[in-house]
Design a protein around this motif. Structure first.
Motif, PDB file in Angstrom:
ATOM      1  N   ILE A  34       5.841  -8.472   2.881  1.00 36.44           N
ATOM      2  CA  ILE A  34       4.466  -8.804   2.506  1.00 36.44           C
ATOM      3  C   ILE A  34       3.876  -7.571   1.821  1.00 36.44           C
ATOM      4  O   ILE A  34       3.828  -6.488   2.401  1.00 36.44           O
ATOM      5  CB  ILE A  34       3.620  -9.201   3.730  1.00 36.44           C
ATOM      6  N   PHE A  35       3.423  -7.751   0.595  1.00 40.32           N
ATOM      7  CA  PHE A  35       3.035  -6.634  -0.257  1.00 40.32           C
ATOM      8  C   PHE A  35       1.527  -6.606  -0.534  1.00 40.32           C
ATOM      9  O   PHE A  35       0.871  -7.650  -0.613  1.00 40.32           O
ATOM     10  CB  PHE A  35       3.812  -6.739  -1.577  1.00 40.32           C
ATOM     11  N   PHE A  36       1.002  -5.397  -0.679  1.00 41.24           N
ATOM     12  CA  PHE A  36      -0.409  -5.210  -1.043  1.00 41.24           C
ATOM     13  C   PHE A  36      -0.532  -4.016  -1.974  1.00 41.24           C
ATOM     14  O   PHE A  36       0.073  -2.963  -1.741  1.00 41.24           O
ATOM     15  CB  PHE A  36      -1.266  -4.951   0.209  1.00 41.24           C
ATOM     16  N   THR A  37      -1.318  -4.181  -3.019  1.00 47.53           N
ATOM     17  CA  THR A  37      -1.649  -3.056  -3.894  1.00 47.53           C
ATOM     18  C   THR A  37      -2.942  -3.369  -4.614  1.00 47.53           C
ATOM     19  O   THR A  37      -3.383  -4.518  -4.675  1.00 47.53           O
ATOM     20  CB  THR A  37      -0.522  -2.770  -4.911  1.00 47.53           C
ATOM     21  N   SER A  54     -11.758  -1.637  -1.674  1.00 46.72           N
ATOM     22  CA  SER A  54     -12.431  -2.840  -2.175  1.00 46.72           C
ATOM     23  C   SER A  54     -11.448  -3.991  -2.393  1.00 46.72           C
ATOM     24  O   SER A  54     -11.843  -5.159  -2.428  1.00 46.72           O
ATOM     25  CB  SER A  54     -13.178  -2.533  -3.478  1.00 46.72           C
ATOM     26  N   SER A  55     -10.162  -3.657  -2.517  1.00 44.92           N
ATOM     27  CA  SER A  55      -9.136  -4.698  -2.661  1.00 44.92           C
ATOM     28  C   SER A  55      -8.731  -5.302  -1.320  1.00 44.92           C
ATOM     29  O   SER A  55      -7.951  -6.254  -1.280  1.00 44.92           O
ATOM     30  CB  SER A  55      -7.889  -4.127  -3.355  1.00 44.92           C
ATOM     31  N   PHE A 104       8.060  -7.352   7.119  1.00 42.09           N
ATOM     32  CA  PHE A 104       7.862  -5.932   6.816  1.00 42.09           C
ATOM     33  C   PHE A 104       6.752  -5.827   5.765  1.00 42.09           C
ATOM     34  O   PHE A 104       6.698  -6.627   4.828  1.00 42.09           O
ATOM     35  CB  PHE A 104       9.151  -5.305   6.277  1.00 42.09           C
ATOM     36  N   MET A 105       5.851  -4.847   5.922  1.00 41.67           N
ATOM     37  CA  MET A 105       4.712  -4.703   5.030  1.00 41.67           C
ATOM     38  C   MET A 105       4.859  -3.477   4.129  1.00 41.67           C
ATOM     39  O   MET A 105       5.347  -2.436   4.562  1.00 41.67           O
ATOM     40  CB  MET A 105       3.419  -4.578   5.828  1.00 41.67           C
ATOM     41  N   ILE A 106       4.392  -3.638   2.894  1.00 44.36           N
ATOM     42  CA  ILE A 106       4.376  -2.528   1.936  1.00 44.36           C
ATOM     43  C   ILE A 106       2.980  -2.412   1.337  1.00 44.36           C
ATOM     44  O   ILE A 106       2.388  -3.413   0.917  1.00 44.36           O
ATOM     45  CB  ILE A 106       5.391  -2.741   0.794  1.00 44.36           C
ATOM     46  N   ILE A 107       2.464  -1.190   1.303  1.00 41.61           N
ATOM     47  CA  ILE A 107       1.191  -0.905   0.636  1.00 41.61           C
ATOM     48  C   ILE A 107       1.452   0.182  -0.395  1.00 41.61           C
ATOM     49  O   ILE A 107       2.005   1.232  -0.074  1.00 41.61           O
ATOM     50  CB  ILE A 107       0.113  -0.429   1.629  1.00 41.61           C
ATOM     51  N   ALA A 108       1.039  -0.070  -1.643  1.00 42.24           N
ATOM     52  CA  ALA A 108       1.235   0.911  -2.709  1.00 42.24           C
ATOM     53  C   ALA A 108      -0.108   1.272  -3.335  1.00 42.24           C
ATOM     54  O   ALA A 108      -0.972   0.418  -3.531  1.00 42.24           O
ATOM     55  CB  ALA A 108       2.168   0.357  -3.783  1.00 42.24           C
ATOM     56  N   ASP A 149       8.158 -10.987  -0.931  1.00 49.16           N
ATOM     57  CA  ASP A 149       8.138 -12.442  -0.732  1.00 49.16           C
ATOM     58  C   ASP A 149       6.716 -12.987  -0.798  1.00 49.16           C
ATOM     59  O   ASP A 149       6.483 -14.097  -1.267  1.00 49.16           O
ATOM     60  CB  ASP A 149       8.761 -12.797   0.619  1.00 49.16           C
ATOM     61  N   ILE A 150       5.780 -12.197  -0.281  1.00 51.45           N
ATOM     62  CA  ILE A 150       4.375 -12.618  -0.232  1.00 51.45           C
ATOM     63  C   ILE A 150       3.492 -11.489  -0.762  1.00 51.45           C
ATOM     64  O   ILE A 150       3.695 -10.322  -0.423  1.00 51.45           O
ATOM     65  CB  ILE A 150       3.952 -12.970   1.216  1.00 51.45           C
ATOM     66  N   PHE A 151       2.527 -11.844  -1.599  1.00 52.05           N
ATOM     67  CA  PHE A 151       1.520 -10.888  -2.041  1.00 52.05           C
ATOM     68  C   PHE A 151       0.194 -11.325  -1.429  1.00 52.05           C
ATOM     69  O   PHE A 151      -0.326 -12.392  -1.745  1.00 52.05           O
ATOM     70  CB  PHE A 151       1.424 -10.846  -3.559  1.00 52.05           C
ATOM     71  N   LEU A 152      -0.333 -10.507  -0.540  1.00 47.45           N
ATOM     72  CA  LEU A 152      -1.578 -10.822   0.167  1.00 47.45           C
ATOM     73  C   LEU A 152      -2.681  -9.887  -0.323  1.00 47.45           C
ATOM     74  O   LEU A 152      -2.600  -8.674  -0.146  1.00 47.45           O
ATOM     75  CB  LEU A 152      -1.368 -10.664   1.681  1.00 47.45           C
ATOM     76  N   LEU A 153      -3.715 -10.455  -0.945  1.00 50.03           N
ATOM     77  CA  LEU A 153      -4.799  -9.661  -1.515  1.00 50.03           C
ATOM     78  C   LEU A 153      -6.151 -10.181  -1.013  1.00 50.03           C
ATOM     79  O   LEU A 153      -6.805 -10.979  -1.684  1.00 50.03           O
ATOM     80  CB  LEU A 153      -4.751  -9.723  -3.047  1.00 50.03           C
ATOM     81  N   PRO A 154      -6.593  -9.711   0.153  1.00 47.80           N
ATOM     82  CA  PRO A 154      -7.892 -10.149   0.686  1.00 47.80           C
ATOM     83  C   PRO A 154      -9.049  -9.356   0.076  1.00 47.80           C
ATOM     84  O   PRO A 154      -9.831  -8.694   0.757  1.00 47.80           O
ATOM     85  CB  PRO A 154      -7.742  -9.871   2.192  1.00 47.80           C
ATOM     86  N   THR A 155      -9.170  -9.410  -1.233  1.00 46.99           N
ATOM     87  CA  THR A 155     -10.069  -8.549  -1.979  1.00 46.99           C
ATOM     88  C   THR A 155     -11.545  -8.916  -1.859  1.00 46.99           C
ATOM     89  O   THR A 155     -11.902 -10.079  -1.680  1.00 46.99           O
ATOM     90  CB  THR A 155      -9.667  -8.531  -3.464  1.00 46.99           C
ATOM     91  N   HIS A 156     -12.389  -7.885  -2.011  1.00 42.04           N
ATOM     92  CA  HIS A 156     -13.840  -8.069  -2.060  1.00 42.04           C
ATOM     93  C   HIS A 156     -14.302  -8.182  -3.516  1.00 42.04           C
ATOM     94  O   HIS A 156     -15.458  -8.517  -3.767  1.00 42.04           O
ATOM     95  CB  HIS A 156     -14.549  -6.875  -1.404  1.00 42.04           C
TER      96      HIS A 156
END
Length: 288
Positions: free
Chosen positions: A122-125, A131-132, A150-154, A193-200
């Motif tokens: 699960i990826f986030f950038t 703010s993202s 497994f989570m990845i933050i870039a 596999d998943i891009f999760l973007l709970p952005t403001h």
């Protein structure tokens, strides 16, 4: 026929358009022009993004055609300014990415970073992690009960450094990889596999399109303009939407549904290739 274009922020489509001989930016007023109060020159076409302030309003009103990157932006312009609808056209952001087989990229990436390639990533950038929705991303993913994730933050080095400091009291080394100034973000989208973007943020998140192009399941918030290209299931009511945990677990447990959504997302994203968006713009020009 030649056209002038103006814009507040650059993008792939604008860069490509400026390579054409028939398209150029309007000349800036010189000191002499201002001294003799020479009539200000406005662009024939204005690409509007961001805040609808006085400067943007002036350029929109004086342009013959206005391009916005979402229906949300179009609605805002039309509701606040007294102009005809035909003048404001939507062209979604363009993407220009090299596609590789995600499975192969994931295996290479996981070997390099000592991650079990069988785990779902699960990826986030984002340009601005806060703010993202980086805190919301962590809160959501840490509540997941699935063991094989497994989570990845870039992000850039400064933001990742601050995040490491914030997360130092938690033992997340086996679940989370923080990457700073990573040179190839395309690789990260392909490996995930998943891009999760709970952005403001309200502005169209191009990373949503990139993730879809790379065959990711995508989730983002209803306040972001990118929601226009995803389905209701993939839309979060707000950055802290509690239902997202159940949606994530449901999709992680159903391989066939995940495979289908990935395939559909890539099909949608391919429509917004740089080549296709150029064709849409040039087709608009022919109507002028």
């Amino acid at each position: 026929m030649s056209f002038t274009i103006d814009f507040r922020s650059n993008n792939l489509l604008i860069d490509e358009l400026l390579k054409q001989e028939s398209i150029s930016k309007p000349k800036k007023s010189s000191f002499v022009d201002k001294l003799f109060v020479k009539k200000k020159e406005y662009a024939y076409i204005y690409f509007h993004t961001g805040t609808l302030d006085n400067e943007a309003t002036e350029k929109i009103k004086n342009a013959k055609l206005v391009i916005v990157n979402s229906l949300l932006a179009q609605k805002e312009v039309l509701s606040k300014l007294n102009i005809e609808k035909e003048k404001v056209q939507v062209i979604y952001p363009a993407i220009n990415m090299e596609y590789k087989k995600p499975k192969e990229v994931k295996e290479q990436f996981c070997n390099k970073h000592q991650i079990d390639s069988k785990k779902k990533i699960i990826f986030f950038t984002g340009k601005n992690l806060k703010s993202s929705g980086v805190i919301e991303f962590i809160n959501i993913t840490m509540q997941l009960t699935m063991p094989d994730i497994f989570m990845i933050i870039a992000g850039d080095s400064k933001q990742i450094y601050n995040l490491k400091f914030q997360l130092s009291k938690f033992n997340l080394e086996e679940k989370l990889l923080l990457l700073e100034d990573y040179s190839d973000t395309n690789e990260l989208f392909l490996a995930s596999d998943i891009f999760l973007l709970p952005t403001h943020n309200k502005s169209f998140a191009t990373n949503v399109l990139k993730a879809m192009f790379c065959k990711c399941v995508v989730f983002t918030t209803a306040n972001n303009a990118a929601k226009e290209l995803i389905d209701v299931f993939s839309t979060m009511e707000n950055p802290s939407d509690r239902s997202i945990q159940f949606k994530l677990e449901a999709i992680l447990q159903n391989k066939e549904d995940m495979k289908l959504i990935k395939k559909q997302n890539r099909k949608v994203a391919k429509e917004y290739s740089l080549e296709n968006q150029l064709q849409k713009f040039n087709a608009l020009l022919e109507t002028l």
